[in-house]
Design a protein around this motif. Sequence first.
Motif, short mmCIF file in Angstrom:
data_model
loop_
_atom_site.label_atom_id
_atom_site.label_comp_id
_atom_site.label_asym_id
_atom_site.label_seq_id
_atom_site.Cartn_x
_atom_site.Cartn_y
_atom_site.Cartn_z
N THR A 94 17.72 -17.44 10.29
CA THR A 94 16.99 -18.50 11.00
C THR A 94 16.24 -19.46 10.09
OG1 THR A 94 15.24 -16.84 11.30
CG2 THR A 94 16.71 -17.23 13.16
N LEU A 95 15.93 -19.06 8.86
CA LEU A 95 15.18 -19.94 7.97
C LEU A 95 15.90 -21.25 7.63
CD1 LEU A 95 13.45 -17.42 5.55
CD2 LEU A 95 12.32 -19.10 7.01
N PRO A 96 17.25 -21.31 7.61
CA PRO A 96 17.87 -22.61 7.37
C PRO A 96 17.52 -23.66 8.41
CG PRO A 96 19.46 -20.86 7.00
CD PRO A 96 18.25 -20.22 7.60
N ARG A 97 17.11 -23.24 9.59
CA ARG A 97 16.79 -24.19 10.66
C ARG A 97 15.34 -24.61 10.66
NH1 ARG A 97 20.05 -21.98 15.99
NH2 ARG A 97 22.15 -22.35 15.19
N ARG A 98 14.46 -23.82 10.05
CA ARG A 98 13.03 -24.15 10.05
C ARG A 98 12.36 -23.44 8.88
NH1 ARG A 98 9.77 -25.23 14.90
NH2 ARG A 98 7.62 -25.50 14.22
#
Length: 496
Positions: A94-98
Amino acid sequence: MTMRRRTISVAAKAGVAALLVLVLELIVDRAEVLLPLAMLGWLIALAALRPAVIRHRQPRIALVAAMLAIAAYADQPNLLAFCLFLTATGLAATLPRRRFDDAASWAVRLGRLALAAVVGPWRDRRRLAHIRAHRLHPRVTVTAVAAALIVPLGGALLFLILFATANPLIARALDSMILPDIRTVIWRTAFALAVLLPVWATLRPAAGATRWQAPGGQTVPPLLRPGTLILSLATFNAVFAIQNGLDLVFLWSGAALPDGVTMADYAHQGAYALIVTALLAAVFVLTMLSPGSASAAHPPIRWLVTAWIGQNVLLVASSALRLIDYVDAYGLTPLRLAALIWMALVATGLMLILWRLLGQRSAAWLINANALALTLVLAACSVVDLSAVAADWNARVALAKGRSGPPLDLAYFERLGPGALVPLAMLERHVGSPRLHDRIEHIRFWMQTQMEEQQSSWNGWSPRNARRLAAAKALLADRGSGAAPPARRLTGAQQP
């Protein structure tokens, strides 16, 4: 991304998810030894199918953390290492998105990701249906295929039943067919879903999970006026000074207690109640004061808060000393060791609260600093066997202090499991009493035999237990440790 590329991407992710489910279904009976390979395959698939995971620094850090958790699990399977792996993998997905902001917000986002995982495959059913439509002839649908197969399959089954009534060979062949047990089918289906849902949630994470934002930050007005805060903090400091003063006089310096009060009464009671007191004090400071507020900038309040937090740290140290005295009297257990670690975390949290207040740090800084401390402790506990540490400490104290130390509970050593093997071998090598030596030898031999039997099975083997067996045999190499003791195994508590 074009529609065709999206279709290929979803098809690849669906294929990888299905492959991981199939692999884990095949190794479910040998999961402890083969699960790390499946976990590593999950990470490789995540990095290959979602290149953004390895393009950005924060997801790469999460991937490294997940691989370290796999290494800890491979060394000795444990639930804590597996949970750390799931958390790190969810962050990597999920970190690539935020970008990472604060640990509390990301805990909520990971929780939302887990909830969304339950409906993930059904949420993407339209995309999967589009893939099926591209793979099949445009006029061929799943319903048409099913309708076309009903007649030949249903007719063949009917004729087989009729032939079975007329031909004993066919009847015998049908009777010999073993249908799967319904409980096995249910268990295998539930297991497949338990694998599919988290894997699919990381390969195609729900957009709503990362969109979540904590309610925005208007400054909370102070609940108490500065004058009331000063009076409250001065009163609290005075009350805490009484408790800390008594601890300094009787607990730390060892002064004689009044008649009728023993050191056991004073030192071995209230350790956990004092920790609750410190936590309540931390909640009070966090609630009543915030960096940048008029109260926090008030010099008397800052000095009183600093003194009070210092007293709370001393209170936690006194609690730890009480527990250490209890350990000196009755021995170390994994629960007591965990309590000491928890006390160290509480003291660290108090110091971080003071640092935040005096250094004008944000709430996100405080949350992340505490989350980092907690993560480091949990990572260490996933690698270090607290049972082995407790057994080793008890064995060394028993050899050093003899009868003046805590009782040597051999039955408890046995309950500690594989982590107690090397300490038992050390006791067996150095203990002087022949009777006690015999009891230790029987427990050690029984435990070693059980571990060797488990290690001989490839699905029960673990690197940590292999090292334990090697260390125990090296300690007793000159004593013929492989020979069975002549008498039956005994248990009980003894003094060396």
